[in-house]
Design a protein around this motif. Structure first.
Motif, PDB file in Angstrom:
ATOM      1  N   MET A   1       0.841  -1.169   0.000  1.00 17.36           N
ATOM      2  CA  MET A   1       0.000   0.000   0.000  1.00 17.36           C
ATOM      3  C   MET A   1       0.889   1.237   0.000  1.00 17.36           C
ATOM      4  O   MET A   1       1.831   1.321   0.772  1.00 17.36           O
ATOM      5  CB  MET A   1      -0.886  -0.062   1.250  1.00 17.36           C
ATOM      6  N   PRO A   2       0.643   2.194  -0.861  1.00 14.46           N
ATOM      7  CA  PRO A   2       1.454   3.410  -0.882  1.00 14.46           C
ATOM      8  C   PRO A   2       1.247   4.220   0.384  1.00 14.46           C
ATOM      9  O   PRO A   2       0.220   4.130   1.043  1.00 14.46           O
ATOM     10  CB  PRO A   2       0.949   4.168  -2.101  1.00 14.46           C
ATOM     11  N   MET A  28      -3.090   5.572   5.149  1.00 13.14           N
ATOM     12  CA  MET A  28      -4.470   5.435   5.609  1.00 13.14           C
ATOM     13  C   MET A  28      -4.612   5.827   7.088  1.00 13.14           C
ATOM     14  O   MET A  28      -5.256   5.134   7.873  1.00 13.14           O
ATOM     15  CB  MET A  28      -4.972   4.019   5.367  1.00 13.14           C
ATOM     16  N   LYS A  29      -3.966   6.910   7.467  1.00 13.08           N
ATOM     17  CA  LYS A  29      -4.023   7.475   8.820  1.00 13.08           C
ATOM     18  C   LYS A  29      -3.405   6.582   9.882  1.00 13.08           C
ATOM     19  O   LYS A  29      -3.630   6.783  11.068  1.00 13.08           O
ATOM     20  CB  LYS A  29      -5.450   7.842   9.195  1.00 13.08           C
ATOM     21  N   MET A  30      -2.617   5.592   9.467  1.00 18.06           N
ATOM     22  CA  MET A  30      -1.921   4.737  10.427  1.00 18.06           C
ATOM     23  C   MET A  30      -0.425   4.933  10.264  1.00 18.06           C
ATOM     24  O   MET A  30       0.078   5.035   9.148  1.00 18.06           O
ATOM     25  CB  MET A  30      -2.286   3.265  10.205  1.00 18.06           C
ATOM     26  N   GLU A  31       0.282   4.985  11.391  1.00 10.62           N
ATOM     27  CA  GLU A  31       1.731   5.132  11.364  1.00 10.62           C
ATOM     28  C   GLU A  31       2.395   3.766  11.511  1.00 10.62           C
ATOM     29  O   GLU A  31       1.935   2.925  12.278  1.00 10.62           O
ATOM     30  CB  GLU A  31       2.196   6.054  12.492  1.00 10.62           C
ATOM     31  N   THR A  32       3.480   3.582  10.757  1.00 15.26           N
ATOM     32  CA  THR A  32       4.253   2.354  10.824  1.00 15.26           C
ATOM     33  C   THR A  32       5.710   2.707  11.070  1.00 15.26           C
ATOM     34  O   THR A  32       6.298   3.496  10.323  1.00 15.26           O
ATOM     35  CB  THR A  32       4.145   1.563   9.508  1.00 15.26           C
ATOM     36  N   ASN A  33       6.283   2.145  12.132  1.00 12.31           N
ATOM     37  CA  ASN A  33       7.702   2.339  12.409  1.00 12.31           C
ATOM     38  C   ASN A  33       8.522   1.437  11.505  1.00 12.31           C
ATOM     39  O   ASN A  33       8.198   0.255  11.338  1.00 12.31           O
ATOM     40  CB  ASN A  33       8.027   2.016  13.871  1.00 12.31           C
ATOM     41  N   VAL A  34       9.579   1.983  10.927  1.00  8.11           N
ATOM     42  CA  VAL A  34      10.522   1.220  10.121  1.00  8.11           C
ATOM     43  C   VAL A  34      11.765   1.040  10.968  1.00  8.11           C
ATOM     44  O   VAL A  34      12.314   2.019  11.493  1.00  8.11           O
ATOM     45  CB  VAL A  34      10.864   1.946   8.799  1.00  8.11           C
ATOM     46  N   THR A  35      12.204  -0.202  11.127  1.00  8.06           N
ATOM     47  CA  THR A  35      13.365  -0.483  11.961  1.00  8.06           C
ATOM     48  C   THR A  35      14.511  -1.051  11.133  1.00  8.06           C
ATOM     49  O   THR A  35      14.293  -1.655  10.074  1.00  8.06           O
ATOM     50  CB  THR A  35      13.007  -1.477  13.082  1.00  8.06           C
TER      51      THR A  35
END
Length: 67
Positions: A1-2, A28-35
């Motif tokens: 998902m972009p 989509m208004k959700m935050e995702t942490n990239v580790t």
């Protein structure tokens, strides 16, 4: 998902350990942490805050530490 890059927490030359948060993406208004997936040194950061990204895009390069 972009999505979009919300924050970049590292820069070229920074040392990272596996599991360190290096960026935050939003979709989509959700935050995702990239580790970080490996221990190493950030060689290049290829995105900046506000950039649009898609699944599979390279965000940064990390050179693995060698002992």
């Amino acid at each position: 998902m972009p999505g979009a890059v919300l924050a970049v927490h590292v820069g070229a030359g920074d040392n990272v350990k596996s599991g360190d948060k290096v960026a935050v993406l939003t979709a989509m208004k959700m935050e995702t942490n990239v580790t970080a997936r490996i221990d190493g040194k950030v060689a290049r950061v290829l995105v900046g805050e506000g950039d649009e990204v898609a699944v599979g895009d390279l965000l940064m390069e990390v050179d693995a530490r060698t002992h």
